[in-house]
Design a protein around this motif. Structure first.
Motif, mmCIF file in Angstrom:
data_model
loop_
_atom_site.group_PDB
_atom_site.id
_atom_site.type_symbol
_atom_site.label_atom_id
_atom_site.label_comp_id
_atom_site.label_asym_id
_atom_site.label_seq_id
_atom_site.Cartn_x
_atom_site.Cartn_y
_atom_site.Cartn_z
ATOM 1 N N UNK A 25 -8.096 -5.385 9.170
ATOM 2 C CA UNK A 25 -6.864 -6.110 8.558
ATOM 3 C C UNK A 25 -6.833 -6.231 7.166
ATOM 4 N N UNK A 26 -8.041 -6.060 6.620
ATOM 5 C CA UNK A 26 -8.002 -5.979 5.014
ATOM 6 C C UNK A 26 -7.941 -4.655 4.333
ATOM 7 N N UNK A 78 -7.297 13.325 -5.030
ATOM 8 C CA UNK A 78 -7.005 11.992 -5.988
ATOM 9 C C UNK A 78 -7.389 10.519 -5.061
ATOM 10 N N UNK A 79 -7.392 10.570 -3.992
ATOM 11 C CA UNK A 79 -7.920 9.439 -3.154
ATOM 12 C C UNK A 79 -6.969 8.357 -3.447
ATOM 13 N N UNK A 80 -5.609 8.724 -3.945
ATOM 14 C CA UNK A 80 -4.576 7.552 -4.257
ATOM 15 C C UNK A 80 -3.409 7.818 -3.070
ATOM 16 N N UNK A 81 -2.800 6.599 -3.208
ATOM 17 C CA UNK A 81 -2.002 6.460 -1.876
ATOM 18 C C UNK A 81 -0.385 6.615 -2.179
ATOM 19 N N UNK A 82 0.068 7.162 -1.081
ATOM 20 C CA UNK A 82 1.655 7.134 -1.197
ATOM 21 C C UNK A 82 2.184 6.597 0.342
ATOM 22 N N UNK A 116 -0.223 -1.586 -5.615
ATOM 23 C CA UNK A 116 0.701 -2.872 -5.083
ATOM 24 C C UNK A 116 -0.243 -4.238 -5.586
ATOM 25 N N UNK A 117 -1.575 -3.902 -6.054
ATOM 26 C CA UNK A 117 -2.432 -5.049 -6.185
ATOM 27 C C UNK A 117 -2.174 -5.501 -7.898
ATOM 28 N N UNK A 135 -3.670 -0.048 -2.408
ATOM 29 C CA UNK A 135 -2.523 -0.678 -1.373
ATOM 30 C C UNK A 135 -3.100 -1.788 -0.653
ATOM 31 N N UNK A 136 -4.274 -2.480 -0.953
ATOM 32 C CA UNK A 136 -4.369 -3.512 -0.193
ATOM 33 C C UNK A 136 -3.671 -4.550 0.373
#
Length: 732
Positions: A482-483, A556-560, A25-26, A508-509
């Motif tokens: 918060x970050x 993977x340390x990747x986000x969903x 999302x960045x 996804x920050x």
């Protein structure tokens, strides 16, 4: 103006990259990598593709509620008569009480109006009448008997129904010494409930002293000392609660007292006293204070006795206080020769009561275990409190962390961080303040000079509401700020808050920051490490709708994004993830299987909906228009075929794909104790993965292409890749 030339059409195929990069999302839509996604919901970006998350099954129903009951004892002779809500039932007496009760149950169940009100069961040769209405709604159904020959109800109406209507919960897992006494508890606003047994109704283990406000919103930890194992729970209004494995009971820990005996020195002669069988003799001094100091020096030089008592003087007498807290310190023998007025006030240290002294334990809001001690955060204070080694009771001693928190604020939580700093493995205590500071202390004992040192203080920008915002991550501690989710190990390397590599949630920050802005003041934020899905999970409460989660598998340390797990609280028990759904009437679920919300009898499972929206790609020719003709997704699954819908999207059009057809769910086998032997089908039991692919017609054109797909998983399903067949057209 130069002319634009048409190009000969060329049919091309792109073999899709496995969508393992997760959500980004960045990055700008035009700058995303081929394996990244604009949207990824209920699919884990694993090493082998995008794999459907696990489903859920009810473990316990109606958490936080107790059903109203009344218990009927049958007569010892004659007929068995009882009246439920004005309707009389009479059964023939049998010498076997169970037979009498079962006959009475059959009559009650045959009466439709009464059967709609109550459930009647046989237990311990008696009949339990349980109101079907939840909680307090079931109180008040009249229950009477003719009282002849010992027949009776234990109360005149169903009662004891309890509501936990606040919708606030905390999962409390307890792991015992050998696995035979493991327990799964849930705190609700009314108290702590035992929810250990699958399918069994929750039982109230202990009622809270305060059931209002944030009762039930708390934190817990397990703790072992010499000879026993404990579970510690604290919440925002009730303070310190303790579960002891050996007694299998909870208690609210109140203010305790140490056990003592007071020694009065002699008026002449020598000062003699005996502590636990060892005699100590000091020279008499005309000043009583000097005599006592001489005696204390001699006693303290004996390591064995110094290890069991503390000695203090008020100038006229010596107080012997057992080091073992509370009642555990009672019984250390204290005697004198009785000469010249010398005397102990008691023959042994006595008067100790179990509890915490030095501070009111009802003000404890967060527990932590560090270096064999229990530590606590105090409500509204920058002071931390610690108990003696290997103790759950005793004198709490203060350590003011406010001096190391330049941003100010009360303590929020603590964490234990084991790390190899280059000089060997060490345990650090992490102190987190409400105002956004993180302090790191190293050492072993805050009571020893030089053995408890501040090694660093950092400002991390603040936190969402709640205290369960940290988790151990191997040799690291991750903290929900918060970050985003911050890596403490990376931060200690000198990275700034602006450095994206500091955050486990770097891709996804912006999503996390948006969630904090919208929902950061709501209770329910939590970070959990789940072993069965091997992932980091962030629980995010919502102002509108049910809670959601963000998850990153370790592969993977990747986000969903995860939906369909509407958790107010999550926790890991026996290597399984559990959650209590948000709401005032809530069930406790185990994360398992391939269907959502499976009921206790195996029915009611729902397919898991998933969605994926890939990044936009130009396929190497950004100036050339592409017309997509075919899409072919490749899946692996144990349950062919896969119900899905797939379409191309062009030039940053983020329109969602059309919905897929909801699959029907056919049980793979038959329900035990329900199906007929030699008639019902056995489950095949297959768990092997089979490939599944299918050509899909597509239309549309543009310069950059993305693939949007949605579908349902009813078995473990992985989207491996998507092939795109397209033709190139004109420039621009």
């Amino acid at each position: 103006m130069p002319a634009l030339y048409a190009r000969a059409q060329a049919l091309k195929t792109v073999t899709g990259v496995s969508p393992t990069g997760g959500i980004n999302s960045v990055a700008a839509l035009s700058q995303m990598e081929p394996d990244e996604c604009v949207q990824m919901e209920n699919l884990f970006p694993g090493a082998g593709g995008a794999t459907s998350r696990l489903g859920s099954a009810v473990h316990t129903q109606n958490v936080g509620y107790l059903q109203a009951i009344s218990i009927y004892t049958p007569p010892t002779s004659s007929t068995a008569t009882c009246v439920i809500n004005g309707v009389s039932f009479t059964a023939t007496f049998h010498t076997n009480a169970d037979t009498t009760v079962n006959d009475l149950i059959a009559l009650i169940q045959a009466d439709a109006p009464t059967n709609a009100l109550v459930t009647v069961t046989l237990a311990s040769h008696k009949m339990t009448v349980t109101a079907k209405a939840l909680g307090t709604l079931g109180n008040g159904i009249t229950t009477t008997s003719n009282a002849a020959n010992g027949a009776s109800f234990d109360r005149a109406a169903t009662s004891g129904g309890l509501d936990s209507a606040s919708g606030q919960y905390t999962l409390i897992p307890f792991h015992g010494e050998d696995g035979t006494r493991d327990k799964l508890f849930v705190a609700a606003n009314q108290g702590i409930f035992d929810c250990s047994v699958t399918g069994a109704a929750p039982t109230l283990a202990i009622a809270f002293a305060n059931t209002t406000g944030l009762a039930g919103v708390g934190s817990s930890t397990n703790y072992s000392s010499i000879g026993d194992h404990f579970c510690i729970y604290c919440d925002e209004v009730n303070g310190y609660y303790l579960y002891t494995e050996s007694t299998q009971t909870w208690q609210r820990v109140g203010t305790g007292t140490p056990s003592i005996s007071v020694y009065t020195p002699p008026t002449s002669g020598t000062a003699t006293c005996v502590i636990n069988g060892t005699t100590y003799v000091a020279t008499f001094a005309t000043d009583a204070g000097t005599t006592i100091l001489n005696l204390m020096a001699i006693i303290n030089s004996d390591a064995a006795t110094a290890a069991i008592v503390n000695l203090t003087s008020n100038g006229t007498a010596m107080t012997v206080t057992a080091i073992e807290p509370g009642t555990a310190g009672n019984g250390i023998t204290t005697t004198t020769n009785g000469a010249n007025g010398a005397a102990f006030s008691a023959a042994a240290t006595a008067g100790g009561t179990d509890g915490v002294y030095g501070v009111d334990p009802n003000d404890f809001v967060f527990p932590c275990v560090w270096m064999r001690r229990l530590w606590f955060c105090e409500r509204g204070s920058s002071t931390g409190w610690f108990l003696p080694f290997d103790s759950v009771f005793g004198e709490a001693k203060a350590f003011n962390f406010g001096g190391s928190q330049p941003a100010g604020g009360a303590l929020k939580c603590m964490a234990n961080w084991t790390v190899d700093s280059g000089n060997g493995v060490g345990n650090n205590l992490i102190i987190i303040s409400e105002a956004g500071n993180v302090s790191v202390y190293s050492g072993s004992d805050p009571e020893v000079a030089g053995a408890f040192l501040l090694t660093g203080v950092w400002f991390v920008g603040g936190f969402p509401v709640g205290r369960n915002i940290s988790a151990g991550d191997g040799g690291d501690v991750i903290i929900l700020t918060n970050l985003g989710v911050m890596s403490l190990a990376h931060y200690l390397q000198g990275l700034s808050l602006a450095d994206r590599t500091l955050y486990a949630t770097k891709n996804i920050q912006t999503l996390i920051q948006e969630e904090v802005q919208l929902n950061g003041t709501l209770y329910g934020w939590q970070i959990v490490i789940t072993p069965d899905e091997q992932a980091i999970i962030i629980v995010v409460p919502q102002q509108q709708g049910l809670p959601i989660c963000y998850a990153a598998p370790y592969a993977t340390r990747n986000w969903c994004k995860l939906t369909g797990r509407p958790a107010f609280t999550m926790g890991v028990w026996l290597n399984k993830l559990y959650f209590v759904e948000a709401g005032t009437v809530s069930d406790l679920y185990e994360v398992t299987g391939s269907l959502d919300f499976v009921q206790l009898d195996g029915s009611g499972g729902q397919p898991i909906p998933w969605t994926i929206f890939s990044s936009f790609q130009a396929y190497g020719t950004p100036a050339v228009r592409k017309r997509v003709q075919m899409l072919r997704p490749y899946f692996t699954t144990t349950g062919n075929p896969v119900n899905y819908s797939i379409v191309p999207r062009f030039d940053y059009d983020l329109t969602a794909p059309p919905p897929a057809t909801t699959p029907s769910i056919t049980p793979a086998g038959s329900l035990w104790d329900v199906a007929l032997w030699d008639v019902a089908l056995w489950s095949s039991g297959t768990t092997s993965l089979a490939p599944f692919s299918q050509l899909n017609g597509a239309f549309g054109e543009g310069h950059v292409v993305a693939v949007a797909a949605t579908g349902y998983a009813i078995e473990p399903t992985t989207l491996v890749q998507v092939d795109v067949l397209y033709e190139e057209g004109s420039l621009w």
